[in-house]
Scaffold this motif. Structure first.
Motif, PDB file in Angstrom:
ATOM      1  N   ILE A   4     -22.309  31.547   7.689  1.00  0.00           N
ATOM      2  CA  ILE A   4     -22.278  30.546   6.627  1.00  0.00           C
ATOM      3  C   ILE A   4     -22.266  31.215   5.258  1.00  0.00           C
ATOM      4  O   ILE A   4     -21.609  30.741   4.322  1.00  0.00           O
ATOM      5  CB  ILE A   4     -23.485  29.592   6.771  1.00  0.00           C
ATOM      6  N   CYS A   5     -22.968  32.349   5.128  1.00  0.00           N
ATOM      7  CA  CYS A   5     -22.976  33.078   3.856  1.00  0.00           C
ATOM      8  C   CYS A   5     -21.574  33.561   3.506  1.00  0.00           C
ATOM      9  O   CYS A   5     -21.123  33.406   2.359  1.00  0.00           O
ATOM     10  CB  CYS A   5     -23.950  34.244   3.924  1.00  0.00           C
ATOM     11  N   VAL A   6     -20.870  34.136   4.481  1.00  0.00           N
ATOM     12  CA  VAL A   6     -19.505  34.597   4.226  1.00  0.00           C
ATOM     13  C   VAL A   6     -18.602  33.409   3.911  1.00  0.00           C
ATOM     14  O   VAL A   6     -17.780  33.474   2.988  1.00  0.00           O
ATOM     15  CB  VAL A   6     -18.969  35.408   5.415  1.00  0.00           C
ATOM     16  N   ALA A   7     -18.746  32.305   4.638  1.00  0.00           N
ATOM     17  CA  ALA A   7     -17.931  31.122   4.364  1.00  0.00           C
ATOM     18  C   ALA A   7     -18.176  30.602   2.952  1.00  0.00           C
ATOM     19  O   ALA A   7     -17.228  30.281   2.216  1.00  0.00           O
ATOM     20  CB  ALA A   7     -18.228  30.029   5.390  1.00  0.00           C
ATOM     21  N   GLY A  25     -10.605  32.297  -8.501  1.00  0.00           N
ATOM     22  CA  GLY A  25      -9.235  32.767  -8.566  1.00  0.00           C
ATOM     23  C   GLY A  25      -8.983  34.085  -7.865  1.00  0.00           C
ATOM     24  O   GLY A  25      -7.974  34.755  -8.136  1.00  0.00           O
ATOM     25  N   ILE A  26      -9.877  34.470  -6.968  1.00  0.00           N
ATOM     26  CA  ILE A  26      -9.758  35.739  -6.255  1.00  0.00           C
ATOM     27  C   ILE A  26      -9.071  35.503  -4.909  1.00  0.00           C
ATOM     28  O   ILE A  26      -9.440  34.585  -4.164  1.00  0.00           O
ATOM     29  CB  ILE A  26     -11.142  36.379  -6.042  1.00  0.00           C
ATOM     30  N   ASN A  27      -8.089  36.303  -4.610  1.00  0.00           N
ATOM     31  CA  ASN A  27      -7.387  36.234  -3.328  1.00  0.00           C
ATOM     32  C   ASN A  27      -8.248  36.947  -2.287  1.00  0.00           C
ATOM     33  O   ASN A  27      -8.217  38.168  -2.158  1.00  0.00           O
ATOM     34  CB  ASN A  27      -6.021  36.906  -3.458  1.00  0.00           C
ATOM     35  N   VAL A  28      -9.043  36.171  -1.551  1.00  0.00           N
ATOM     36  CA  VAL A  28     -10.075  36.712  -0.676  1.00  0.00           C
ATOM     37  C   VAL A  28      -9.773  36.385   0.778  1.00  0.00           C
ATOM     38  O   VAL A  28      -9.177  35.345   1.082  1.00  0.00           O
ATOM     39  CB  VAL A  28     -11.476  36.168  -1.070  1.00  0.00           C
ATOM     40  N   ALA A  29     -10.170  37.276   1.679  1.00  0.00           N
ATOM     41  CA  ALA A  29      -9.999  37.059   3.118  1.00  0.00           C
ATOM     42  C   ALA A  29     -11.285  37.409   3.846  1.00  0.00           C
ATOM     43  O   ALA A  29     -12.025  38.309   3.431  1.00  0.00           O
ATOM     44  CB  ALA A  29      -8.856  37.910   3.663  1.00  0.00           C
ATOM     45  N   PRO A  30     -11.568  36.716   4.974  1.00  0.00           N
ATOM     46  CA  PRO A  30     -12.740  37.063   5.797  1.00  0.00           C
ATOM     47  C   PRO A  30     -12.393  38.130   6.824  1.00  0.00           C
ATOM     48  O   PRO A  30     -11.230  38.329   7.172  1.00  0.00           O
ATOM     49  CB  PRO A  30     -13.054  35.735   6.482  1.00  0.00           C
ATOM     50  N   ILE A  43     -10.523  28.936   6.508  1.00  0.00           N
ATOM     51  CA  ILE A  43     -10.335  27.632   5.864  1.00  0.00           C
ATOM     52  C   ILE A  43     -10.985  27.637   4.481  1.00  0.00           C
ATOM     53  O   ILE A  43     -10.433  27.107   3.508  1.00  0.00           O
ATOM     54  CB  ILE A  43     -10.907  26.516   6.751  1.00  0.00           C
ATOM     55  N   ALA A  44     -12.169  28.253   4.387  1.00  0.00           N
ATOM     56  CA  ALA A  44     -12.853  28.346   3.094  1.00  0.00           C
ATOM     57  C   ALA A  44     -12.018  29.118   2.075  1.00  0.00           C
ATOM     58  O   ALA A  44     -12.081  28.850   0.872  1.00  0.00           O
ATOM     59  CB  ALA A  44     -14.216  29.010   3.260  1.00  0.00           C
ATOM     60  N   CYS A  45     -11.237  30.087   2.547  1.00  0.00           N
ATOM     61  CA  CYS A  45     -10.359  30.872   1.676  1.00  0.00           C
ATOM     62  C   CYS A  45      -9.031  30.171   1.407  1.00  0.00           C
ATOM     63  O   CYS A  45      -8.248  30.636   0.562  1.00  0.00           O
ATOM     64  CB  CYS A  45     -10.053  32.223   2.309  1.00  0.00           C
ATOM     65  N   GLU A  85     -13.905  20.273   4.351  1.00  0.00           N
ATOM     66  CA  GLU A  85     -13.601  20.722   2.987  1.00  0.00           C
ATOM     67  C   GLU A  85     -14.701  20.300   2.018  1.00  0.00           C
ATOM     68  O   GLU A  85     -15.120  21.089   1.155  1.00  0.00           O
ATOM     69  CB  GLU A  85     -12.248  20.153   2.537  1.00  0.00           C
ATOM     70  N   SER A  86     -15.166  19.087   2.155  1.00  0.00           N
ATOM     71  CA  SER A  86     -16.240  18.597   1.286  1.00  0.00           C
ATOM     72  C   SER A  86     -17.514  19.400   1.481  1.00  0.00           C
ATOM     73  O   SER A  86     -18.210  19.742   0.513  1.00  0.00           O
ATOM     74  CB  SER A  86     -16.499  17.110   1.569  1.00  0.00           C
ATOM     75  N   GLU A  87     -17.830  19.748   2.731  1.00  0.00           N
ATOM     76  CA  GLU A  87     -19.033  20.516   3.017  1.00  0.00           C
ATOM     77  C   GLU A  87     -18.924  21.960   2.529  1.00  0.00           C
ATOM     78  O   GLU A  87     -19.903  22.549   2.074  1.00  0.00           O
ATOM     79  CB  GLU A  87     -19.338  20.488   4.517  1.00  0.00           C
TER      80      GLU A  87
END
Length: 496
Positions: free
Chosen positions: A23-26, A36-41, A69-71, A468-470
């Motif tokens: 959850i922290c990473v998400a 505005g950072i292009n981030v990936a998990p 999805i968060a990214c 998405e809302s969560e």
């Protein structure tokens, strides 16, 4: 340490399993995206029975799917290059770059580094080249002394690629200061230096009452506390492993029960039902009854024959057949669908010892487990009510055949456009089975299934919108309670 991995990354490791790493990473993925950072998990190695299918037909952990999805990214096998799926207490299937390649038992688990680490580093390097920042999730704890020699999931990875680390711990468990300091003290000097600071997760109460402990922690460790996250009630995001056996609501139009079998897989299928305000949903553990439900759902399984035997040992087969005699509805998903038939055959010992197990014999078809796993994203229409659209994904080795399948659950098309029928609807429409995971996530398909089960209209919403809302709610909390600027500075720096 090699210059080849000179890139921007940050790793979240935990003091324990379920400390809040996923959850922290998400949450950080969504925060970084907002900036505005292009981030990936990225998770080097995951062990979970909840998985997702990428558009190209690969399999990754469900947590990395949520993080993608968060990214705002499509799913990729590079986000989770190694996935271990336990089929028993002593054996796991090894999935590398989305495809099953091997089985490891307890005696050969140490071979995982030799088998997979080069592939892990390959995916990581690829992500560094494509994204501004890679947010990495550890697995379990970095202080597992017995696993250190062959570790590719925690400090073994961080040391190899020169990645900074933030350590997270769950205060709701108790002993958070011991967890944090004890973990640090069990690491080598270079690993200790790699930890830039801490996040404390799931705090309830007034922060001022904790302040003296926080001050002590920073003074004792000479490391930064990046913040204390509050306990978030009713967070509607996919759980990687834990199963909540408590019912969510009593104000219901429909009562749904799902038996908890030992190798239950993809129980995240049921999140839209669990959180629906008009559904009384219950995961039923061993020793408890399935009776009283309007709808019983047999879930997916990583070891279908063994889980079917367990279901019988619990007396649930008798209860399922009584439920049907009383007019209740029954739905089987993937392994649960296979259980509905006349037999489950595993001639090559794909999931367990080679052999055959009688099914529940509720429908005229049988299933044979095959070496090649089906991994597909699909969409189509259900043969139910008004042919509502349906979408989902398949993860199974079984091939089912028999006359009952002449009344299919749906007609679907896979990624490359091939169309075919899926599943079954019984002649009296009391039983349904499907290979599709994720079929409750779209509003139209969920409303159609609930109308079949409840014989009344139940209003639903798209689970993607809820998710998405969560994620935005999670990011709001992170922005309010963490020193995001300090975290960004660590992640965006090439200097370690």
């Amino acid at each position: 340490m090699s210059d080849v991995f000179n890139g921007r990354s940050l790793m979240i490791q935990g003091t324990t399993s379920d400390a809040g790493k996923s959850i922290c990473v998400a949450g950080l993925c969504r925060v970084f995206k907002r900036h505005g950072i292009n981030v990936a998990p990225f998770k080097p190695q995951n062990m979970a029975l909840n998985s997702a299918v990428t558009p190209c037909g690969g399999e990754i952990g469900r947590a990395q799917a949520l993080q993608a999805i968060a990214c705002g990214l499509p799913l990729s096998t590079d986000f989770n290059p190694v996935l271990l799926k336990p089929s028993s207490d002593m054996k796991s299937q090894v999935i590398i770059h989305g495809k099953a390649v091997s089985q490891l038992d307890a005696n050969t688990f140490g071979d995982i580094k030799q088998l997979a680490f080069a592939k892990v580093l390959q995916s990581y390097q690829k992500l560094l080249q494509q994204y501004d920042v890679v947010l990495v999730e550890g697995a379990g704890s970095p202080a597992e002394i017995n696993l250190r020699q062959n570790d590719i999931a925690n400090m073994g990875f961080a040391e190899a690629v020169d990645c900074p680390v933030i350590l997270i711990s769950d205060i709701d468990r108790g002993g958070v200061f011991a967890h944090l300091t004890g973990t640090v003290n069990l690491l080598s000097a270079s690993e200790q230096a790699r930890i830039k600071g801490f996040i404390i997760n799931k705090f309830r109460g007034r922060l001022s009452l904790l302040q003296s402990g926080l001050d002590w922690l920073e003074n004792y460790t000479h490391k930064t506390l990046f913040g204390v996250l509050p306990y978030l009630q009713s967070l509607k995001l996919d759980a990687e492993d834990a199963i909540d056996v408590e019912s969510v609501t009593e104000d219901s139009q429909l009562k749904v029960k799902v038996p908890v079998i030992p190798r239950i897989s993809n129980h995240t299928d049921f999140e839209p039902l669990k959180w629906h305000p008009k559904i009384q949903f219950e995961f039923v553990p061993a020793g408890q009854s399935l009776m009283g439900a309007d709808l019983i759902i047999l879930p997916g399984s990583k070891s279908v024959r063994n889980d079917l035997s367990y279901l019988r040992e619990q007396g649930w087969e008798t209860e399922i057949k009584k439920h049907l005699r009383y007019g209740g509805k029954l739905l089987g998903i993937c392994g649960g669908f296979q259980m509905l038939g006349q037999s489950i055959n595993d001639p090559d010992g794909i999931e367990s010892q080679a052999g055959s197990t009688p099914g529940l014999n509720l429908l005229a078809f049988s299933t044979t487990l095959m070496p090649h796993k089906q991994l597909k994203q699909v969409q189509g229409n259900m043969n139910l009510n008004h042919s509502a659209p349906v979408s989902g994904y398949e993860i199974h080795c079984g091939v089912s055949r028999g006359p009952a399948l002449n009344r299919p659950f749906a007609k679907v098309a896979e990624y490359h456009g091939e169309t075919y029928t899926d599943g079954v609807i019984s002649e009296d429409k009391q039983i349904m089975g499907t290979y599709l995971h994720g079929l409750f996530e779209k509003k139209d398909s969920l409303q159609s299934i609930l109308y079949w089960a409840a014989e009344q209209q139940i209003v639903c919403e798209d689970w993607q919108d809820v998710r998405e809302s969560e994620l935005d709610r999670l990011a709001d909390v992170f922005e309010a309670h963490l020193n995001i600027e300090a975290i960004l500075q660590i992640a965006m720096s090439n200097k370690r």
